[in-house]
Each structure stands twice: as structure tokens, then as C-alpha cells.
Design an enzyme around this catalytic site. Structure first.
Site, PDB file in Angstrom:
ATOM      1  N   CYS A  46      -8.158 -40.583  13.623  1.00 45.27           N
ATOM      2  CA  CYS A  46      -7.939 -39.190  13.224  1.00 45.27           C
ATOM      3  C   CYS A  46      -9.101 -38.776  12.329  1.00 45.27           C
ATOM      4  O   CYS A  46     -10.136 -39.432  12.331  1.00 45.27           O
ATOM      5  CB  CYS A  46      -6.590 -39.014  12.529  1.00 45.27           C
ATOM      6  N   ALA A  47      -8.944 -37.727  11.569  1.00 46.95           N
ATOM      7  CA  ALA A  47     -10.036 -37.225  10.734  1.00 46.95           C
ATOM      8  C   ALA A  47     -10.323 -38.140   9.545  1.00 46.95           C
ATOM      9  O   ALA A  47     -11.474 -38.484   9.283  1.00 46.95           O
ATOM     10  CB  ALA A  47      -9.733 -35.812  10.254  1.00 46.95           C
TER      11      ALA A  47
END
Length: 191
Positions: free
Chosen positions: A66-67
Site C-alpha cells: 500500500c502507500a
């Protein structure tokens, strides 16, 4: 139940060719730049994709990204609870890019969306300002909106979760198109 492990960016880069990489961010975030070869299955679609992820994990190692690492940790825990071994990327795509590794940005990306963190900051800021303005102009009780957001942000930091991000992820511009998700799941099955 298996315990998810975390890979450092350099280790993930050297093993990228042997990993099935699943990016659990929104489609707009994914289009803004992702690990080469990553498949986009947003976090709220992991349950639907579980049989295909399990099939991929039976054939090789799975890396969830994810980020920053929070959403992939949640996905990793869910997968582990369902008997699927998966690693997460320490620091997410932010750490990947900061360490000088390439992010793939598709030329044909038609949907550009702000990252979830930016969407949360904007929404929280707007609600806080609205609460303060309405509290001054209409009734002081509207300041409770601002206090509620402040409390939510503190809770979010303490628990490393974000209810506002979960709500924003359900907005149409953050949702995968049905055919995109179906195509991703088919690609996952065929790996």
C-alpha cells in the site's frame, strides 16, 4: 494461522520476479505509481479476491503493498487469519520510491485521483473549518464537528486505523470499475 512478515524494499526488489505483488490501494492511487507487475485489489475487495489470492499463494510468495504499510498490514492480517501466507512491504510504495526504486505509471491511466492520505487531510480540514465557522455564525454547538474530527484523528493515530479513509474509499472515484477488478482477478488466477 500464519503471521505476516515484512520485506524491506531492497529485498523485495531483488525478489520481485518471483513474487505475486498485490497493491491494496484505491485504483487512483495505484494509477499514480505502483511496483512493477503489481495487481490492484483494493483493501475492501480482499475478501472477494481471497480464493484467487490463496491460489496464487499456493504457487509462490505473495507481497501485499500500500502507500505506507498500514493498509497492507490489515490485508496481511486478514490473509493470515484465512490461512494465506503473505508478506508486506515495509513502508509501502512511499519507502519503495524513497529508496530509489522505480514505480510503474501506466500511460493509459485514465483516472487520476489524489492519494488517500491527501483526501483524508482535505476532508478533515474542511469539516474542522466548517464546524468552526458554523459555530461562530450559527450556534456554538457546531464546534462539536471540529472536536469530533480532532478526536477521530487522535484515535486514528493511536490505533493506526482510519475510519475516514475507509469511508472515502467507498466513493465512486476511489472504486475499481467492475471489469477492471474482474480482469485483475483473472490475471491473478493465470499467474
Amino acid at each position: 494461522m500464519t503471521t505476516p512478515t515484512a520485506l524491506a524494499t531492497d529485498e523485495a526488489r531483488t525478489r520481485l520476479h518471483e513474487l505475486t505483488v498485490i497493491d491494496v490501494r484505491t485504483p487512483g492511487e495505484y494509477a499514480g505509481g505502483h511496483l512493477p507487475g503489481a495487481l490492484n485489489i483494493p483493501l475492501d475487495q480482499i475478501r472477494r479476491a481471497l480464493p484467487d489470492i490463496r491460489h496464487a499463494a499456493d504457487r509462490g510468495d505473495v507481497l501485499v503493498v500500500c502507500a505506507s504499510g498500514a493498509r497492507s498490514e490489515n490485508a496481511g492480517r486478514f490473509l493470515a487469519e484465512n490461512g494465506v501466507r503473505a508478506a508486506t512491504l515495509s513502508g509501502g510504495t512511499g519507502a519503495w520510491a524513497a529508496d530509489g526504486h522505480e514505480l510503474h505509471r501506466p500511460q493509459s491511466a485514465s483516472r487520476a485521483t489524489w492519494g488517500m492520505e491527501r483526501q483524508v487531510r482535505l476532508t478533515a480540514g474542511v469539516i474542522v473549518l466548517l464546524g468552526l465557522l458554523l459555530g461562530l455564525a450559527v450556534h456554538p454547538a457546531f464546534q462539536l464537528l471540529s472536536a469530533g474530527i480532532a478526536g477521530g484523528l487522535v484515535f486514528s493515530a493511536l490505533t493506526n486505523t482510519c475510519g475516514m479513509a475507509a469511508l472515502l474509499a467507498k466513493l465512486p472515484h476511489n472504486r475499481p470499475l467492475a471489469e477492471d477488478l474482474d480482469n485483475t482477478l483473472a490475471a491473478l488466477r493465470n499467474r
